[in-house]
Design an enzyme around this catalytic site. Sequence first.
Site, PDB file in Angstrom:
ATOM      1  CB  SER A 159      -0.890   0.018   1.242  1.00  0.00           C
ATOM      2  OG  SER A 159      -1.520   1.286   1.399  1.00  0.00           O
ATOM      3  CE1 TYR A 173      -3.520  -2.384   5.274  1.00  0.00           C
ATOM      4  CE2 TYR A 173      -3.061  -0.050   4.897  1.00  0.00           C
ATOM      5  CZ  TYR A 173      -3.393  -1.307   4.410  1.00  0.00           C
ATOM      6  OH  TYR A 173      -3.587  -1.493   3.058  1.00  0.00           O
TER       7      TYR A 173
END
Length: 272
Positions: A159, A173
């Site tokens: 990401s 995350y």
Amino acid sequence: MRPSHARTSRNARTALITGASAGIGAEYARQLARRGCNLVLVARRAEAIETLAAELHEEYGVAVETRPADLADPADLATVEERLRADGETAAPIDVLVNNAGCSSGGPFAHQDLASIEGMLALNIGAVTRLARAVLPVQLQRRRSGDHSGPIGIINVASVAGLLSGSPEGAVYAATKAFVVSLSESLTAEAGKDGVHVTAVLPGYVRTDMTRAVQERGLPEVAFVSKERVVTESLRAWARGTGAVVPGMQYKAAGVLLKLLPRPVARAIVTS
């Protein structure tokens, strides 16, 4: 493991895709099937991947195995590792592993549920690492034995959060995705000289189930990149042997800016 259909071609290439039941994972399955790849689909939702398998076989004539598995569960993870170690004797070797499965939860770290943290670590880091470790020795041996049938290697879906200097309320995350980026780039340096490609994919926001909460905030359309573009750009980058790719022009520009800004400045921006 359920083999949905018999293998249709002895010479067809094979891709294993995790998190294949929907979103980016299902799009990888579609685009690779369109290229004639046989598939191994891995996801928790057995019914969803069976439906997708039947659809892709019907439309493209490729063979599809379905392997329902929760990759945060050690026993399930081990069964997928076993499939990745296949060297052609008992099952087709895996030409490309797409490490797409992942999860996200957030909130202030001090109050975040410990079980959700452990789940992210197990899936986003543990499973990605173990699956890559399972398939890479086979792929390296194939190259060293003179197999030059086409690109082989690993695509790790990370990401753009993995580039951030800080991610308030998304600390774990973002840290897991930074791990995936670093691991992928190191493996590129190690395995690339032998002709095995490893690519980290760093999408921004994509309209999937995982970003539903973000979508409900009413972000402008420019904030999103289509899953079709993510997959198309990443497959091209992987075929070229590129170590990392940020799909979408808006996120490419943001990625360049994040690399150029001093980390204290970047951190001040994301925490302001």
